[in-house]
Enzyme design. Structure first.
Site, PDB file in Angstrom:
ATOM      1  NE  ARG A  76      29.722  -4.620  -3.798  1.00 35.61           N
ATOM      2  CZ  ARG A  76      30.052  -5.562  -2.916  1.00 35.61           C
ATOM      3  NH1 ARG A  76      29.809  -6.820  -3.160  1.00 35.61           N
ATOM      4  NH2 ARG A  76      30.623  -5.228  -1.768  1.00 35.61           N
ATOM      5  CG  ASP A 137      29.842  -9.233   5.193  1.00 35.95           C
ATOM      6  OD1 ASP A 137      30.559  -8.401   5.773  1.00 35.95           O
ATOM      7  OD2 ASP A 137      28.984  -8.923   4.343  1.00 35.95           O
ATOM      8  NE  ARG A 302      35.231  -3.784   1.398  1.00 31.47           N
ATOM      9  CZ  ARG A 302      34.204  -3.443   0.618  1.00 31.47           C
ATOM     10  NH1 ARG A 302      32.984  -3.788   0.982  1.00 31.47           N
ATOM     11  NH2 ARG A 302      34.385  -2.790  -0.485  1.00 31.47           N
TER      12      ARG A 302
END
Ligand code: F6P
Length: 375
Positions: A76, A137, A302
């Site tokens: 990230r 999402d 996931r």
């Protein structure tokens, strides 16, 4: 003689089923169809800073279509705020230098909302960037769907199907927590497909008494079990009110101190919210006198092999991405539009989130079939 185009590719943000299928879609089209070269950078934007890379030739791209996760690794990390030796530093200039050093003609970034913002930042720093939407999402703006959502929807729906057995046999309330901090697509889709009795999503704040009423109504009709599908970001009306007020304070802050105070308040609300599903299940047990249990689906959603729908989407978007690079179209995200694809300027995507509109047809459908949405 025209120079062979060399393109870089990276995957950033949370992993998602279908990332490898997308890498393969870009890679096979770029290599085989256009004769370009392709280099993968490891662990998101960090690989471009630390020079960790992988040459994606035919043999590396073979056999990855059905493999979960990402062969490139992910993180990230943000180019403009990357932790280096424990300190957050702006590494944009290093990335720009490395892009030039490797003689790249384009950089492909696969990721969710955060990645789209970073892709725009690098476009503004002068790089030829093109992105693909990926997130279970399904909240990336300006695309019909994102890579990973279809698989996660299958997994979460199957989980709800399986939870019915225990709920039904033991006459229990089973609260299933589904991913989605800010958007409820996955909880709503899986809740409808799995026949959940209550679906709670971040876009529709809930009243606990409305949920209790729905569960009691089922009991009165002789059905002593209920499945509650709750998105991890779903909030009670009271919590949502406090959250929106703090967000508004942050937006309207007149100086850094006010902004920081609002940020601290938001962080405190989010910290309080962790564990909300467990608290909700306890509340429902106390108020309905039905035993309740919690199942947090977490990263199972996931993981694993992408569904055919995701493989198809990832291959379509990846291949279209190579076409756009060939045509020198940059500063765009390759969006899915109906059966086709469309380049959408990154400025229209970055910083936006596709949430569930309260009047969306899925919401209306859920209401029509008698599902309680907590409002
Ligand atoms: O990829 C999106 C998402 O799956 C969210 O639904 C979830 O809240 C988040 O990632 C958590 O990811 P991580 O723990 O890897 O940061």
């Amino acid at each position: 003689m025209t120079k062979t185009k060399r393109i870089g590719i990276l995957t950033a943000g949370g992993d998602s089923p279908g990332l490898n299928a997308a890498i393969r879609g870009v890679g096979k089209t770029a290599l085989g169809f256009y004769g370009m070269e392709i280099i993968g950078f490891r662990d998101g934007f960090r690989g471009l800073v630390t020079n960790r890379r992988l040459r994606l030739d035919g043999s590396v791209l073979a056999g990855i279509l059905t493999v979960g996760g990402t062969i490139l690794g992910t993180s990230r990390d943000k180019p403009h705020r990357m932790k280096i030796d424990g300190r957050a530093r702006d590494m944009t200039a290093v990335i720009v230098n490395n892009y030039k050093k490797y003689g790249l003609s384009a950089l492909v970034c696969l990721g969710g909302g955060g990645t789209q913002k970073n892709a725009l930042r690098l476009t503004e720093a002068g790089l030829n960037v093109i992105s693909l939407p990926k997130t279970i999402d399904n909240d990336v703006a300006m695309t019909d769907s994102s890579i990973g959502f279809a698989t996660a929807l299958d997994i979460a729906t199957e989980a709800i199907d399986r939870l019915h057995s225990t709920a039904h046999s033991h006459h229990r309330i089973v609260v299933a927590e589904i991913m989605g901090h800010r958007a409820g697509w996955l909880a709503l889709g899986a809740g409808i497909a799995g026949g959940a009795d209550v679906i709670l999503i971040p876009e529709i704040p809930y009243h606990v008494d409305k949920i209790v009423e729905a569960i009691r109504r089922r009991s009165r009709h002789g059905t002593n079990f209920s499945i509650v599908a709750v998105a991890e970001g779903a909030m009670s009306v009271e919590d949502a009110r406090a959250f929106v007020a703090a967000e508004n304070r942050k937006e309207k802050a007149r100086n850094p101190r006010e902004r920081n105070d609002a940020k601290l308040e938001l962080a405190a609300i989010e910290a309080r919210h962790a564990g909300n599903t467990l608290r909700l299940a306890k509340q429902l047990e106390e108020l309905t006198h039905l035993e309740s249990r919690v199942t947090i689906l977490g990263y199972v959603q996931r993981g694993g092999t992408p569904s055919p729908a995701d493989r198809l989407l990832a291959t379509r978007l990846g291949s279209a991405c190579a076409d756009l690079i060939h045509e020198n179209v940059f500063g765009v995200m390759v969006a899915s539009r109906g059966n086709g694809t469309e380049p959408v300027p990154l400025v229209k995507v970055a910083g936006k989130r596709k949430t569930v509109p309260p009047n969306h047809s899925w919401v209306e459908t859920a209401r029509r079939v008698g599902t309680c949405l907590g409002d």
